[in-house]
Motif scaffolding. Sequence first.
Motif, short mmCIF file in Angstrom:
data_model
loop_
_atom_site.label_atom_id
_atom_site.label_comp_id
_atom_site.label_asym_id
_atom_site.label_seq_id
_atom_site.Cartn_x
_atom_site.Cartn_y
_atom_site.Cartn_z
N PHE A 1 -46.49 100.99 18.38
CA PHE A 1 -47.25 101.95 19.18
C PHE A 1 -46.59 102.10 20.55
O PHE A 1 -45.84 101.24 21.00
CB PHE A 1 -48.70 101.48 19.33
CG PHE A 1 -49.53 101.68 18.10
CD1 PHE A 1 -50.41 102.74 17.99
CD2 PHE A 1 -49.43 100.80 17.02
CE1 PHE A 1 -51.18 102.92 16.86
CE2 PHE A 1 -50.19 100.97 15.87
CZ PHE A 1 -51.08 102.05 15.79
N VAL B 1 -57.84 90.03 20.37
CA VAL B 1 -58.57 90.85 19.40
C VAL B 1 -59.48 89.98 18.55
O VAL B 1 -60.66 90.30 18.33
CB VAL B 1 -57.60 91.66 18.52
CG1 VAL B 1 -58.36 92.41 17.43
CG2 VAL B 1 -56.79 92.63 19.37
N THR C 1 -49.61 96.92 20.61
CA THR C 1 -49.36 96.66 19.19
C THR C 1 -47.98 97.18 18.81
O THR C 1 -47.63 98.31 19.15
CB THR C 1 -50.43 97.37 18.33
OG1 THR C 1 -51.73 97.00 18.80
CG2 THR C 1 -50.28 97.00 16.86
N TYR D 1 -64.33 98.38 21.68
CA TYR D 1 -64.13 99.06 20.40
C TYR D 1 -65.12 98.56 19.35
O TYR D 1 -65.77 99.36 18.66
CB TYR D 1 -62.69 98.85 19.93
CG TYR D 1 -62.45 99.31 18.51
CD1 TYR D 1 -62.33 100.65 18.20
CD2 TYR D 1 -62.36 98.38 17.47
CE1 TYR D 1 -62.14 101.07 16.89
CE2 TYR D 1 -62.16 98.79 16.17
CZ TYR D 1 -62.05 100.14 15.88
OH TYR D 1 -61.87 100.55 14.59
N LEU E 1 -59.26 104.01 18.12
CA LEU E 1 -58.53 102.86 17.60
C LEU E 1 -57.05 102.97 17.94
O LEU E 1 -56.42 101.99 18.36
CB LEU E 1 -58.72 102.76 16.09
CG LEU E 1 -57.96 101.63 15.38
CD1 LEU E 1 -58.37 100.27 15.94
CD2 LEU E 1 -58.19 101.69 13.87
N ILE E 2 -56.50 104.17 17.79
CA ILE E 2 -55.08 104.39 18.13
C ILE E 2 -54.85 104.11 19.61
O ILE E 2 -53.89 103.42 20.00
CB ILE E 2 -54.66 105.82 17.75
CG1 ILE E 2 -54.59 105.97 16.23
CG2 ILE E 2 -53.31 106.17 18.38
CD1 ILE E 2 -54.41 107.39 15.76
N LEU F 1 -53.09 89.25 19.72
CA LEU F 1 -53.84 89.03 18.48
C LEU F 1 -55.02 88.07 18.72
O LEU F 1 -56.12 88.27 18.20
CB LEU F 1 -52.91 88.47 17.40
CG LEU F 1 -53.52 88.32 16.00
CD1 LEU F 1 -53.94 89.69 15.47
CD2 LEU F 1 -52.50 87.67 15.05
N SER G 1 -56.63 102.22 21.62
CA SER G 1 -56.80 100.79 21.90
C SER G 1 -55.60 99.98 21.43
O SER G 1 -55.16 99.06 22.12
CB SER G 1 -58.08 100.28 21.21
OG SER G 1 -59.21 100.95 21.71
N LEU G 2 -55.07 100.31 20.26
CA LEU G 2 -53.88 99.61 19.74
C LEU G 2 -52.68 99.84 20.65
O LEU G 2 -51.87 98.93 20.88
CB LEU G 2 -53.58 100.06 18.31
CG LEU G 2 -54.58 99.61 17.24
CD1 LEU G 2 -54.28 100.29 15.91
CD2 LEU G 2 -54.56 98.09 17.07
N ALA H 1 -56.41 92.75 25.60
CA ALA H 1 -56.80 92.82 24.19
C ALA H 1 -58.27 92.48 24.01
O ALA H 1 -58.97 93.12 23.21
CB ALA H 1 -55.92 91.89 23.36
N SER I 1 -60.58 95.37 25.57
CA SER I 1 -60.39 96.63 24.84
C SER I 1 -61.12 96.59 23.50
O SER I 1 -61.84 97.54 23.14
CB SER I 1 -58.90 96.90 24.61
OG SER I 1 -58.23 97.03 25.84
N PHE I 2 -60.94 95.50 22.76
CA PHE I 2 -61.56 95.43 21.44
C PHE I 2 -63.01 94.97 21.51
O PHE I 2 -63.76 95.20 20.56
CB PHE I 2 -60.70 94.60 20.50
CG PHE I 2 -59.64 95.44 19.86
CD1 PHE I 2 -59.85 96.03 18.63
CD2 PHE I 2 -58.46 95.70 20.53
CE1 PHE I 2 -58.90 96.84 18.05
CE2 PHE I 2 -57.49 96.51 19.96
CZ PHE I 2 -57.71 97.09 18.71
#
Length: 702
Positions: free
Chosen positions: A403, A591, A400, A446, A391-392, A588, A394-395, A439, A442-443
């Motif tokens: 980060f 995601v 994000t 995830y 998660l870290i 956003l 990906s963010l 985004a 990636s998510f």
Amino acid sequence: MEMQKLYLLVPLAPLLGAIIAGLFCRVIPRWLAHTVTIAGVAISCAASFVIFKDVMTGNTYNGPVYRWLSSGEYQFEVGFLIDQLTVTMMLVVTFVSLMVHIYTIGYMQDDPGYNRFFSYISLFTFSMLMLVMSNNFMQLFFGWEAVGLVSYLLIGFWYTRPSAIFANLKAFLVNRVGDFGFILGIGLVLTYFGTLDYAAVFAKAPALAGETIALFGAEKGGVALLTAVCILLFVGAMGKSAQVPLHVWLPDSMEGPTPISALIHAATMVTAGIFMVARMSPLFELSDTALSFVIVIGALTALFMGFLGIIQNDIKRVVAYSTLSQLGYMTVALGASAYSVAIFHLMTHAFFKALLFLAAGSVIIGMHHDQDIRNMGGLRKYMPITWITSLIGSLALIGTPFFAGFYSKDSIIEAVALSHLPGSGFAYFAVMAGVFVTAFYSFRMYFLVFHGEERFGRAAHHAHGAGHAASAHAVAHDAAHAHLAGDDGHGAHHADQAHAEEHHGLAPGQKPHETPWVVTLPLIMLAIPSVIIGFVAIEPMLFGDFFKGAIVVDSTAHPVMVELASHFHGAFAMATHAVTTPVFWLALLGVASAWFMYMKRPDIPAAIKERSGFIYTLLDNKYYFDRFNEVVFAGGARLLGKGLWKGGDAGLIDGVIVNGATRLVAWFATLARLFQTGHIYHYAFTMIIGVFILMTLWVTRA
């Protein structure tokens, strides 16, 4: 003198470990192989921190280590250039490599090629360090080719598997294309500058800014010398850093074990091209044409390689296409004359991309070698450390706020927006669209891996293709199952056979499990800089004097960094202001779209796939780059070879020269045979006729 010894220690410590583990791989125990190689990289990393501290006090170094060759007036030397750019790369390479070495203990624990693998990755580290520490083009080329060679060995590490051999040969050949341009650029530098030393070349460059070179023997016209040099050097970077159209080797490099995927994609080979262009900033600043070429190629890569990540189902290939896209972002920054921003993103990306690759490897272990994200889901409760570190990563990847990836990625987008070079408008559109695409894919990965319904167990009774064959633990399990030992082709062959006969994935009712500490510790260590390094480093690296003297920018012709600095009001203010920018809302939206389409309405992606038709086929075939290469280049080479074989070898050499000579001799033999009857009176008559002819000629001449 003491510092010079320390400079030597940085590349030589990993080299020593590689030699011990490699030359004695059959006789030394596994614990010794990983101990000497990890110790070598750890020493190199510690020395790099000491050198970094020394450079920060203002102590840079540029000098030879020894003279390798003298040829006429040319001197070819091995030497080191230690400045801010060099030490940044040294820290990134050695730290990420150290984490990969530790991770490898757990990932490759039962593989028959354990010692050999440690030797290769340590040699890889040595090669990259020689590249980044070089102070001349000759040593740069040595490191350039060395990382290419070791990547060939590592991608094809399981050398009995046809898919691995195809992948490493593909990587080797594609990089030969880029390296051909690279060495032509170096040849132009040697011809017109008379030296390969960076400092001397950079000093002479402004005087040669108006020089042109004739192409193809033309007496008039031609192209600017520095434009030709820069574009040719960048062609080399297109190969190493996988830019369109020389990107095709990078996704197939997933055939190598996951640790090397992390090392290639995060800190070594693919970053070599980005580093090289940043190092050559004094040359690129003198050619707007070259900069425009760079920015357009980077934009094409950033956007269109991101699209391919959307349809991938192999967990490693999703991350691989992410690497391609992010390398495009770095290249765009280089083209916008924001070299420091490109290196900043290279650094942040190295940490979170290594994290994502190693986390993917952890998932593969936990899933018993199944790499298909469609067979996962709900892993959050079974693999908590892998989940939170993924998660870290990906963010950080999607940018994000707060980060690491946010600070570098947003800085690239702002720099491109401020650029006025031809092609910068398209580049701005590409990097903005890439925010949503990044985004989304990636998510998508995830959510499918860590959330939603548990789908594992489905893969127990069928194979999943070559992607699963690429798992190190697959071979490890097979080798252990077959009771194999040693590191020879025979053992690897049987391991590969065992692998082919087994089906990977969790059996029905079997649950995933968290990986051991040698796997999770590197994840945690990489997650820390993936969060904080951007906040800490953005101000000194981009708007301070950190790269002063190491990177050269003509602020009059290309004022991007000056304008970027005028908009910067601190790392905290940049992050809090981000929520008002389109970049944040695009990420956003990406995601949210991934969550809705894959968690709430999984029927939507299937419907889109059904209706997209040609677009999905185009993406699934990777824009037909591979097919084009197979038909045009490979097919053309085969056609040319067949023509030379039929027309040249069979027709001219065999038909005319060899067989023609034979036929000529046979004709003369047939003619001569008429006079060889075996009767003495025939021979006597022939002699009389001969004497008569000779006397007639003599009398006539007299």
